[in-house]
Each structure stands twice: as C-alpha cells, then as structure tokens.
Write a protein that holds these residues in place. Structure first.
Motif, PDB file in Angstrom:
ATOM      1  N   SER A 150      -7.435   4.218 -37.386  1.00 58.02           N
ATOM      2  CA  SER A 150      -8.640   5.012 -37.645  1.00 58.02           C
ATOM      3  C   SER A 150      -9.901   4.216 -37.343  1.00 58.02           C
ATOM      4  O   SER A 150     -10.889   4.765 -36.820  1.00 58.02           O
ATOM      5  N   VAL A 159     -10.526   4.211 -33.604  1.00 62.28           N
ATOM      6  CA  VAL A 159     -11.086   5.489 -33.164  1.00 62.28           C
ATOM      7  C   VAL A 159     -12.559   5.587 -33.541  1.00 62.28           C
ATOM      8  O   VAL A 159     -13.400   6.044 -32.746  1.00 62.28           O
ATOM      9  N   ALA A 160     -12.899   5.130 -34.759  1.00 66.67           N
ATOM     10  CA  ALA A 160     -14.295   5.186 -35.209  1.00 66.67           C
ATOM     11  C   ALA A 160     -15.187   4.292 -34.352  1.00 66.67           C
ATOM     12  O   ALA A 160     -16.320   4.673 -34.009  1.00 66.67           O
ATOM     13  N   ALA A 204     -14.716   3.399 -31.194  1.00 63.90           N
ATOM     14  CA  ALA A 204     -14.896   4.045 -29.891  1.00 63.90           C
ATOM     15  C   ALA A 204     -15.855   5.229 -29.992  1.00 63.90           C
ATOM     16  O   ALA A 204     -16.714   5.430 -29.115  1.00 63.90           O
ATOM     17  N   ASP A 205     -15.747   5.999 -31.067  1.00 64.61           N
ATOM     18  CA  ASP A 205     -16.613   7.162 -31.263  1.00 64.61           C
ATOM     19  C   ASP A 205     -18.064   6.735 -31.400  1.00 64.61           C
ATOM     20  O   ASP A 205     -18.969   7.308 -30.777  1.00 64.61           O
ATOM     21  N   VAL A 206     -18.310   5.709 -32.214  1.00 60.05           N
ATOM     22  CA  VAL A 206     -19.679   5.242 -32.428  1.00 60.05           C
ATOM     23  C   VAL A 206     -20.248   4.646 -31.142  1.00 60.05           C
ATOM     24  O   VAL A 206     -21.442   4.798 -30.844  1.00 60.05           O
ATOM     25  N   ILE A 256     -19.576   5.557 -28.019  1.00 63.89           N
ATOM     26  CA  ILE A 256     -19.985   6.668 -27.161  1.00 63.89           C
ATOM     27  C   ILE A 256     -21.244   7.335 -27.701  1.00 63.89           C
ATOM     28  O   ILE A 256     -22.172   7.664 -26.941  1.00 63.89           O
ATOM     29  N   ASP A 257     -21.299   7.529 -29.015  1.00 64.78           N
ATOM     30  CA  ASP A 257     -22.497   8.131 -29.608  1.00 64.78           C
ATOM     31  C   ASP A 257     -23.723   7.254 -29.385  1.00 64.78           C
ATOM     32  O   ASP A 257     -24.834   7.764 -29.175  1.00 64.78           O
ATOM     33  N   ASN A 282     -20.759  15.966 -24.956  1.00 61.69           N
ATOM     34  CA  ASN A 282     -19.922  15.148 -25.821  1.00 61.69           C
ATOM     35  C   ASN A 282     -19.080  16.027 -26.747  1.00 61.69           C
ATOM     36  O   ASN A 282     -17.865  15.818 -26.911  1.00 61.69           O
ATOM     37  N   ALA A 293     -14.943  16.592 -26.888  1.00 65.26           N
ATOM     38  CA  ALA A 293     -14.213  16.399 -28.142  1.00 65.26           C
ATOM     39  C   ALA A 293     -13.409  17.644 -28.506  1.00 65.26           C
ATOM     40  O   ALA A 293     -12.268  17.555 -28.985  1.00 65.26           O
ATOM     41  N   VAL A 303      -8.599   4.951 -24.028  1.00 70.67           N
ATOM     42  CA  VAL A 303      -9.885   4.443 -24.516  1.00 70.67           C
ATOM     43  C   VAL A 303     -10.167   3.055 -23.924  1.00 70.67           C
ATOM     44  O   VAL A 303     -11.310   2.738 -23.563  1.00 70.67           O
ATOM     45  N   ASN A 332     -20.692   9.890 -42.192  1.00 71.16           N
ATOM     46  CA  ASN A 332     -19.288   9.704 -42.572  1.00 71.16           C
ATOM     47  C   ASN A 332     -19.132   9.484 -44.073  1.00 71.16           C
ATOM     48  O   ASN A 332     -18.149   9.931 -44.674  1.00 71.16           O
TER      49      ASN A 332
END
Length: 402
Positions: free
Chosen positions: A28, A31-32, A34-36, A38-39, A60, A64, A98, A284
């Motif tokens: 997890s 994933v977080a 990688a998400d941050v 991209i954001d 984006n 998703a 990723v 979050n």
C-alpha cells in the motif's frame, strides 16, 4: 517494494499474520508513493499551464477509473480461478509497470548538485510550507476538505457482508461483487467525463454544494436496498445494486475532482510537488478518519458479519452526516478553476528573485555596453587627432618646398 511485498504474500501460504500485514502495508505504501508522485507532477504542470489544470486532473482521473474498471472486472474471476494468494501474486504486474513508468519520466538533471546544502533546502521548503498553511486562503479549504471526507463515514464493510449473506442479504457471489465494483468504476468514469465536458468551469463552492447534497441523497439507495423496498417496486436486487454502485461512484468522483483542482491551485511555486503531497496526506487522513468513524458506528450498532438488524440505522446516520459539510462551505472560495487563489506575496516571491537576477544581468550588460561605447568614442577622437596632425605636417612640408 510493491513487487517484493506481493511476491512474499503470494508465495508463503503459512506466513505469520504480522509479516503478512507488514507486506500488505509495504504494498500500500508503494502505491501511495507512486500516486503522490503522479499527483505532484500534475500539480507542478498545473502552475506552469494554469488553464490546463482541470484537463490534466480529468485525464488523471480518467486513467484511474479505467484501471479500476479493469481490476474489478477480473478480480472476481482471478480469485475464483487461482485463489486469493494467486490473485495477490498477480499484483506484481502493475507494480512492475509502475517501475517502467518511473523509467519513462524525464527529470531535469542538475549537474554538480550541492548535496551538502540539501538540509538547508529542506528547512527552507518546510518554512515555506508552514507560511503557506498559515494563510487563510489555504488553511480554510484544507480544513473543509478534511471535514468533508471525515464526515462521510465508511460503512462499506457492513454492506459487503450483507451482500454475501444468504439469509438477510441477497447472497451475491464473489464474481458478481467484482462486477458491481466494475460498474462503480464505469460510474466514476462517467463522473470524470461529466466534469471535463460540462462542470469544470463552475465555481468550487457551487460544485461542492451540489455534489455533497447529491452524495447524501444517493445514500438513500442503500437504504432502499437494505429494506428490500426495491423488490416491492419489482426491481431485482442485482439490478438495483449495480445502479446503486454506479450512481454512488459517479457522484463521489464529481465531488473529488474539484477538490483535486482546488488542491493544485493552493500549491506555491517552488515546492508544488511537496505541498501537493502534504494536501493529499490531509485528505487521506480525512478518509482514514471516516473509515474509523464508520467502524465505530458499526460496532455501536452491533452490526457484525452475521447480524444486520441495525444496518438501516447506520445507513441513515451516514446520510445525515454527509449533509454536515454543507455548513462549512463558506471556507471554500467562490472562484472557479481558472482563478488564482494564493496571495500575491507567495506567488511573486520567486518571480521577484528571478526579476532581480535578470535586472542584474541587464545592468551588467548596460555597463559593458557603456564601457564599449566610451572606448569607441575615445578611439575615434584619437584617430581624428592623428589625422589632423598628419595634415598639418603635410602642409608644412609643402610650404618649405615652395
């Protein structure tokens, strides 16, 4: 990290619960991160191209939603075909993708970077983040985002057990639940398309008011399903559950999109990625608070894996709590996504430094040009003086000859 974590969980059938939880937390976390990342890229480009901020965030969200659609569509089939451990092992594939995406990102390489000054840069960035958070234009929307997510309590766990219960619920299979969540991703996709084509130019406050109100009203579909009122209208459970999930995810996406655009508008120049990651952390924490509140609500109402007598009350309380953030909408700016929200001093700090640097260069150029001009004038005068002297000498020589 995600690849290793999923491999550990999938290959060890008798893994201790502590190490299993640790591996899942690592997955997890990957994933977080990688998400941050991209954001953060989206937030940085939103400042460079402000008129494309809503478009980039819509793209984006679209990607998703498509990924969620694919994942939910095959999750039930994978669990049924290769078991839960095999399905977890398949998660190594997106983790590897990723890594590939990270290789394709083009970062600006800074040669001879002064790593010894990294601590000073960190302290400077931290100070700028604190200064930004103290601005009313920033902390007021942040507080609203946290409260709106925290008050949207999550009772999905109770709904999941009710879905699969053969006595009190409709006794859906694992594959059909995966199909329901896939339809939810389709609803999320529809929400992105609606926002991009129709709603992206509306003000933040009006969008959040409408989406929050619709979110509370759409929760009544769960109440109709749990009370089995849909059967009285002649609508089967599986049709109504699919409609319920699709509508709920669509409205959730319509609420989430303006929050993302608003967050990108609150990032000061120079620390866009870091500050956007901080805002996502606040969001979050709000989601986690809503999940804890939902678990506490299910516990207080004595809702378990087999007991669903008070599930309707939990749904009703959740829907009422979703209306409370409407009282905090005054914290959200009235402006639209094309407006500038940060105060001028936060936006022009780096610009003034750049302007001072450019002015220094221009002054230096003017000084050099002036020196060159003075030197050219002096050379011209000297040349004229030599020409005059040469003419006088020639005139004297002619006079003597005469």
């Amino acid at each position: 990290m995600g690849v290793i974590a999923m491999l550990i969980v999938s290959l060890h059938s008798k893994l201790h619960v502590f190490f299993a939880l640790l591996a899942l937390m690592s997955g997890s976390a990957s994933v977080a991160i990688a998400d941050v990342t991209i954001d953060a890229c989206v937030a940085e480009n939103s400042l460079i191209h402000p008129h494309l901020a809503a478009d980039m965030i819509s793209l984006n969200g679209f990607c998703a939603s498509v990924g969620g659609l694919i994942g939910f569509s095959i999750s039930g089939f994978l669990v049924h075909a290769i078991g839960s451990q095999g399905a977890l092992g398949m998660l190594t594939i997106p983790s590897a993708l990723v890594i590939l995406a990270g290789m394709l990102l083009k970062d600006v390489h800074i040669p001879n970077f002064p790593y010894k000054q990294a601590h000073m840069k960190f302290v400077e960035a931290s100070g700028k983040m604190l200064t930004t958070l103290r601005c009313p234009e920033v902390w007021r929307p942040c507080f609203y985002m946290y409260m709106s997510l925290a008050l949207s309590v999550d009772i999905q766990e109770g709904m999941f057990y009710w879905y699969t219960d053969p006595t009190a619920g409709p006794s859906f299979s694992e594959g059909f639940i995966g199909f329901i969540f896939a339809i939810g991703s389709v609803g999320s996709l529809v929400g992105v398309i609606l926002y991009q084509n129709i709603l992206k130019d509306y003000s933040f406050r009006s969008l959040l008011f409408s989406s929050q109100l619709l979110l509370s009203l759409s929760g009544m579909l769960d109440l109709i399903l749990v009370l089995r009122l849909n059967l009285k209208f002649g609508i089967p459970d599986y049709y109504f559950a699919v409609i319920d999930e699709g509508v709920a995810k669509m409205i959730n996406r319509l609420k989430w999109m303006p929050l993302l655009v608003l967050s990108s508008k609150l990032c000061p120049p120079g620390i866009e990625g870091t500050f956007f990651a901080l805002l996502m952390s606040i969001d979050n924490i709000g989601l986690l608070s809503g999940s804890w509140a939902g678990g506490l609500l299910l516990h207080l109402l004595k809702i378990t894996r087999t007991e669903f007598k008070n599930l309707w009350a939990a749904i009703l309380i959740r829907n009422v709590l979703r209306l409370l953030p409407l009282a905090l909408l005054f914290l959200v700016p009235r402006s639209d996504p094309n407006s500038i929200l940060l105060p001028a001093d936060l936006l022009t700090e780096d610009d003034e430094a750049g302007a001072r640097q450019v002015a220094t260069v221009e002054l230096a150029s003017l000084t050099v040009d002036a020196n060159r001009t003075n030197g050219s004038l002096q050379e011209s005068k000297n040349q004229e003086h030599l020409d005059v002297e040469r003419e006088d000498d020639e005139a004297s020589l002619l006079a003597n000859r005469s």
